[in-house]
Design a protein around this motif. Structure first.
Motif, PDB file in Angstrom:
ATOM      1  N   ILE A  88       0.301  36.759   5.758  1.00  0.00           N
ATOM      2  CA  ILE A  88      -0.028  35.553   6.090  1.00  0.00           C
ATOM      3  C   ILE A  88       0.539  34.535   5.413  1.00  0.00           C
ATOM      4  CG2 ILE A  88      -2.407  36.397   6.808  1.00  0.00           C
ATOM      5  CD1 ILE A  88      -3.447  35.483   3.792  1.00  0.00           C
ATOM      6  N   PRO A  89       0.699  33.229   5.762  1.00  0.00           N
ATOM      7  CA  PRO A  89       1.572  32.152   5.114  1.00  0.00           C
ATOM      8  C   PRO A  89       0.592  31.678   3.708  1.00  0.00           C
ATOM      9  CG  PRO A  89       0.957  31.601   7.413  1.00  0.00           C
ATOM     10  CD  PRO A  89       0.175  32.691   7.308  1.00  0.00           C
ATOM     11  N   ALA A  90       1.271  31.428   2.868  1.00  0.00           N
ATOM     12  CA  ALA A  90       0.788  31.232   1.497  1.00  0.00           C
ATOM     13  C   ALA A  90       1.425  29.953   0.783  1.00  0.00           C
ATOM     14  CB  ALA A  90       0.753  32.341   0.543  1.00  0.00           C
ATOM     15  N   PRO A  91       0.565  28.878   0.455  1.00  0.00           N
ATOM     16  CA  PRO A  91       1.318  27.865  -0.364  1.00  0.00           C
ATOM     17  C   PRO A  91       1.392  28.209  -1.842  1.00  0.00           C
ATOM     18  CG  PRO A  91      -1.054  27.381   0.007  1.00  0.00           C
ATOM     19  CD  PRO A  91      -0.721  28.665   0.784  1.00  0.00           C
ATOM     20  N   VAL A  92       2.572  27.958  -2.433  1.00  0.00           N
ATOM     21  CA  VAL A  92       2.855  28.174  -3.608  1.00  0.00           C
ATOM     22  C   VAL A  92       3.194  26.650  -4.419  1.00  0.00           C
ATOM     23  CG1 VAL A  92       4.200  29.444  -5.556  1.00  0.00           C
ATOM     24  CG2 VAL A  92       3.536  30.607  -3.564  1.00  0.00           C
ATOM     25  N   VAL A  93       2.465  26.433  -5.384  1.00  0.00           N
ATOM     26  CA  VAL A  93       2.542  24.828  -5.667  1.00  0.00           C
ATOM     27  C   VAL A  93       2.787  25.211  -7.412  1.00  0.00           C
ATOM     28  CG1 VAL A  93       1.757  22.565  -5.850  1.00  0.00           C
ATOM     29  CG2 VAL A  93       1.317  24.211  -3.951  1.00  0.00           C
ATOM     30  N   HIS A 149       9.165  33.790  -3.822  1.00  0.00           N
ATOM     31  CA  HIS A 149      10.138  34.660  -3.392  1.00  0.00           C
ATOM     32  C   HIS A 149       9.627  36.127  -3.017  1.00  0.00           C
ATOM     33  CE1 HIS A 149      13.028  31.651  -4.766  1.00  0.00           C
ATOM     34  NE2 HIS A 149      14.064  32.262  -4.283  1.00  0.00           N
ATOM     35  N   ALA A 150       8.537  36.398  -3.709  1.00  0.00           N
ATOM     36  CA  ALA A 150       8.072  37.777  -3.298  1.00  0.00           C
ATOM     37  C   ALA A 150       7.008  37.646  -2.062  1.00  0.00           C
ATOM     38  CB  ALA A 150       7.105  38.159  -4.446  1.00  0.00           C
ATOM     39  N   ALA A 167       5.357  29.097   0.925  1.00  0.00           N
ATOM     40  CA  ALA A 167       6.228  27.666   0.972  1.00  0.00           C
ATOM     41  C   ALA A 167       5.883  27.027  -0.518  1.00  0.00           C
ATOM     42  CB  ALA A 167       5.751  26.571   2.085  1.00  0.00           C
ATOM     43  N   HIS A 168       6.957  26.912  -1.132  1.00  0.00           N
ATOM     44  CA  HIS A 168       6.985  26.657  -2.479  1.00  0.00           C
ATOM     45  C   HIS A 168       7.216  25.083  -2.518  1.00  0.00           C
ATOM     46  CE1 HIS A 168       8.767  25.673  -6.442  1.00  0.00           C
ATOM     47  NE2 HIS A 168       7.711  26.412  -6.904  1.00  0.00           N
ATOM     48  N   GLY A 195      -0.540  19.120   4.503  1.00  0.00           N
ATOM     49  CA  GLY A 195       0.777  19.402   5.363  1.00  0.00           C
ATOM     50  C   GLY A 195       0.815  20.985   5.497  1.00  0.00           C
ATOM     51  N   PHE A 196       0.682  21.629   4.662  1.00  0.00           N
ATOM     52  CA  PHE A 196       0.859  23.172   4.639  1.00  0.00           C
ATOM     53  C   PHE A 196      -0.076  23.866   5.704  1.00  0.00           C
ATOM     54  CE2 PHE A 196      -0.211  27.636   3.801  1.00  0.00           C
ATOM     55  CZ  PHE A 196       1.024  28.038   3.819  1.00  0.00           C
ATOM     56  N   PHE A 197      -1.356  23.440   5.680  1.00  0.00           N
ATOM     57  CA  PHE A 197      -2.290  24.055   6.669  1.00  0.00           C
ATOM     58  C   PHE A 197      -2.424  23.293   7.938  1.00  0.00           C
ATOM     59  CE2 PHE A 197      -4.127  25.541   2.535  1.00  0.00           C
ATOM     60  CZ  PHE A 197      -4.060  26.970   2.850  1.00  0.00           C
TER      61      PHE A 197
END
Length: 67
Positions: free
Chosen positions: A12-17, A35-36, A41-42, A63-65
């Motif tokens: 699943i998509p995951a935001p990394v902030v 990267h893992a 999306a970083h 924006g991500f969701f």
């Protein structure tokens, strides 16, 4: 308990902030997590620490969701 390999990399998509004013180690950890994860999306929040202000974090999450 035995984990299947696929559970370590969620599809699943995951935001990394991270915060641009956070310690270097935290910023590097965020990049490594991004990267893992195959669908991450970083984003770095300029001027924020690891205690990002809601008004700085909200637009990134919206924006991500929204996609």
């Amino acid at each position: 308990m035995h984990r299947r390999a696929s559970s370590a990399r969620p599809p699943i998509p995951a935001p990394v902030v991270d915060g641009g004013a956070s310690p270097t180690g935290l910023r590097e950890a965020a990049r490594a997590v991004s990267h893992a994860l195959p669908r991450s999306a970083h984003r770095t929040l300029t001027g924020q620490t690891h205690h990002a202000a809601p008004h700085a974090l909200a637009p990134t999450l919206v924006g991500f969701f929204s996609h």
